[in-house]
Scaffold this motif. Structure first.
Motif, short mmCIF file in Angstrom:
data_model
loop_
_atom_site.label_atom_id
_atom_site.label_comp_id
_atom_site.label_asym_id
_atom_site.label_seq_id
_atom_site.Cartn_x
_atom_site.Cartn_y
_atom_site.Cartn_z
N GLU A 123 -17.92 34.55 -25.16
CA GLU A 123 -18.57 34.22 -23.89
C GLU A 123 -18.20 35.29 -22.86
O GLU A 123 -17.31 36.11 -23.09
N CYS A 124 -18.91 35.25 -21.70
CA CYS A 124 -18.63 36.20 -20.63
C CYS A 124 -17.85 35.52 -19.51
O CYS A 124 -18.05 34.35 -19.21
N VAL A 125 -16.97 36.30 -18.86
CA VAL A 125 -16.14 35.79 -17.78
C VAL A 125 -16.16 36.82 -16.65
O VAL A 125 -16.14 38.02 -16.92
N ALA A 126 -16.23 36.36 -15.41
CA ALA A 126 -16.18 37.32 -14.29
C ALA A 126 -14.71 37.54 -13.91
O ALA A 126 -13.96 36.58 -13.72
N ILE A 127 -14.34 38.80 -13.83
CA ILE A 127 -12.93 39.13 -13.54
C ILE A 127 -12.82 40.07 -12.34
O ILE A 127 -13.69 40.92 -12.11
N PRO A 128 -11.70 39.93 -11.61
CA PRO A 128 -11.49 40.85 -10.49
C PRO A 128 -10.95 42.19 -11.00
O PRO A 128 -10.19 42.23 -11.97
N THR A 129 -11.40 43.28 -10.42
CA THR A 129 -10.73 44.57 -10.64
C THR A 129 -10.53 45.19 -9.25
O THR A 129 -11.04 44.65 -8.25
N GLU A 130 -9.82 46.27 -9.18
CA GLU A 130 -9.56 46.89 -7.87
C GLU A 130 -10.80 47.58 -7.31
O GLU A 130 -10.85 47.86 -6.12
N THR A 131 -11.81 47.85 -8.15
CA THR A 131 -13.03 48.48 -7.61
C THR A 131 -14.00 47.41 -7.14
O THR A 131 -14.20 47.23 -5.95
N VAL A 132 -14.61 46.69 -8.11
CA VAL A 132 -15.47 45.54 -7.79
C VAL A 132 -15.24 44.48 -8.87
O VAL A 132 -14.52 44.75 -9.83
N TYR A 133 -15.83 43.30 -8.73
CA TYR A 133 -15.72 42.29 -9.79
C TYR A 133 -16.57 42.71 -10.99
O TYR A 133 -17.65 43.29 -10.81
N ALA A 152 -17.31 45.69 -19.28
CA ALA A 152 -17.38 44.96 -18.01
C ALA A 152 -18.09 45.76 -16.93
O ALA A 152 -17.46 46.50 -16.17
N PRO A 153 -19.41 45.63 -16.85
CA PRO A 153 -20.12 46.21 -15.70
C PRO A 153 -19.92 45.32 -14.48
O PRO A 153 -19.35 44.23 -14.60
N SER A 154 -20.39 45.78 -13.34
CA SER A 154 -20.22 44.98 -12.12
C SER A 154 -20.91 43.62 -12.28
O SER A 154 -21.95 43.50 -12.92
N ALA A 155 -20.28 42.60 -11.65
CA ALA A 155 -20.74 41.21 -11.83
C ALA A 155 -21.85 40.84 -10.84
O ALA A 155 -21.70 39.93 -10.02
N ASN A 156 -22.95 41.58 -10.94
CA ASN A 156 -24.13 41.29 -10.12
C ASN A 156 -25.37 41.41 -10.99
O ASN A 156 -25.34 42.10 -12.02
N ILE A 157 -26.46 40.76 -10.59
CA ILE A 157 -27.74 40.98 -11.24
C ILE A 157 -28.12 42.43 -10.96
O ILE A 157 -27.92 42.92 -9.84
N SER A 158 -28.65 43.13 -11.98
CA SER A 158 -29.02 44.55 -11.81
C SER A 158 -29.86 44.74 -10.56
O SER A 158 -30.80 43.99 -10.32
N GLY A 159 -29.49 45.74 -9.79
CA GLY A 159 -30.24 46.03 -8.57
C GLY A 159 -29.62 45.43 -7.33
O GLY A 159 -29.85 45.90 -6.22
N ASN A 160 -28.81 44.37 -7.51
CA ASN A 160 -28.13 43.78 -6.35
C ASN A 160 -26.83 44.54 -6.06
O ASN A 160 -26.37 45.34 -6.87
N ILE A 161 -26.23 44.20 -4.91
CA ILE A 161 -25.00 44.89 -4.51
C ILE A 161 -23.82 44.42 -5.36
O ILE A 161 -23.73 43.25 -5.73
N SER A 162 -22.91 45.36 -5.70
CA SER A 162 -21.74 45.01 -6.51
C SER A 162 -20.79 44.09 -5.73
O SER A 162 -20.52 44.34 -4.56
N PRO A 163 -20.30 43.02 -6.39
CA PRO A 163 -19.51 42.02 -5.70
C PRO A 163 -18.04 42.41 -5.51
O PRO A 163 -17.42 42.95 -6.41
N THR A 164 -17.51 42.10 -4.35
CA THR A 164 -16.12 42.42 -4.07
C THR A 164 -15.28 41.16 -3.84
O THR A 164 -14.12 41.24 -3.48
N ASP A 165 -15.90 39.99 -4.02
CA ASP A 165 -15.13 38.73 -4.00
C ASP A 165 -15.83 37.69 -4.90
O ASP A 165 -17.00 37.86 -5.26
N PRO A 166 -15.10 36.64 -5.28
CA PRO A 166 -15.64 35.69 -6.26
C PRO A 166 -16.87 34.91 -5.76
O PRO A 166 -17.73 34.54 -6.57
N TYR A 167 -16.98 34.69 -4.45
CA TYR A 167 -18.11 33.93 -3.90
C TYR A 167 -19.41 34.69 -4.09
O TYR A 167 -20.46 34.15 -4.37
N HIS A 168 -19.27 36.00 -3.90
CA HIS A 168 -20.37 36.94 -4.06
C HIS A 168 -20.89 36.91 -5.52
O HIS A 168 -22.09 36.93 -5.77
N VAL A 169 -19.97 36.79 -6.48
CA VAL A 169 -20.36 36.69 -7.90
C VAL A 169 -21.14 35.39 -8.12
O VAL A 169 -22.18 35.35 -8.77
N TYR A 170 -20.63 34.32 -7.52
CA TYR A 170 -21.26 33.00 -7.67
C TYR A 170 -22.68 33.01 -7.10
O TYR A 170 -23.58 32.37 -7.64
#
Ligand code: AMP
Ligand code: MG
Length: 194
Positions: free
Chosen positions: A19-29, A134-152
């Motif tokens: 399965e896939c999991v969203a994880i924090p990194t120092e660049t973006v989620y 692990a690419p950035s946790a956003n739908i392609s074309g959207n802004i890369s997320p920098t916090d978990p709410y943004h991923v949600y």
């Protein structure tokens, strides 16, 4: 930062089930999956609506595991020592014996690899038997997320687990360099400058 070990364990169980999991990194989620698994990598592309031809960056804990999949060279080892773990991605040649899913790379013989610094990402990578695509946790074309709410906001309940690791320290994607030959080529500008 205090790490919630229960969440790491939950993430590990999900990842082991491809399965896939969203994880924090120092660049973006990032939206992470087993880089050795076609099933997991397909899920990443599907969730993000990412074009299949856009290869994924694969995240490793350290050099030990990377040696199984990629050819290393002196320039790479020098920069690894100076900047890793950190916000820099290296394009290397894969070994013939590489176990990386061909879905992750769109059948390329090269691989983009990174060693994230965030303690949650490191803790997780250390405990797994495989690296994480692990690419950035956003739908392609959207802004890369920098916090978990943004991923949600992008994925809602489509992702079973989003690990909260606070605000991403850098907030921009990693620098990407092609380090296969003596002449190093910058493919994407980022936190580590030329
Ligand atoms: P992202 O879409 O933010 O995950 O970024 C991935 C970046 O890594 C893109 O700029 C890709 O072109 C680059 N990349 C990934 N894999 C490779 C590869 N094998 N060779 C060259 N660039 C790569
Ligand atoms: Mg991205």
């Amino acid at each position: 930062m205090k790490i919630n070990l229960a969440n790491i364990k939950k993430a590990k169980n999900l990842l082991n089930k491809r399965e896939c999991v969203a994880i924090p990194t120092e660049t973006v989620y990032g939206i992470a999956g087993n880089a050795y698994s076609d099933t997991a990598c397909k899920k990443i592309f599907r969730l993000k609506n990412r074009p299949a031809k856009n290869p994924l960056i694969v995240h490793y804990y350290d050099l030990k595991k990377l040696r199984d999949d990629c050819e290393l060279n002196d320039n790479f080892l020098k920069l690894y020592k100076k900047f890793c773990p950190g916000p820099i991605t290296f394009v290397l040649n894969q070994k013939k014996t590489s176990k990386i899913s061909k879905i992750a790379t769109n059948k390329k013989k090269t691989l983009a690899v990174r060693f994230p610094k965030h303690p949650v990402a490191r803790n997780l990578l250390k405990s797994l038997k495989y690296p994480l695509a692990a690419p950035s946790a956003n739908i392609s074309g959207n802004i890369s997320p920098t916090d978990p709410y943004h991923v949600y906001e992008d994925f809602g309940k489509e992702i079973e687990l989003i690990i909260d690791g606070g605000q991403s320290e850098k907030g921009v994607e990693s620098t990407v360099i092609d380090i296969r030959s003596k002449e190093i080529v910058v493919l994407r500008y980022g936190p580590i400058t030329q």
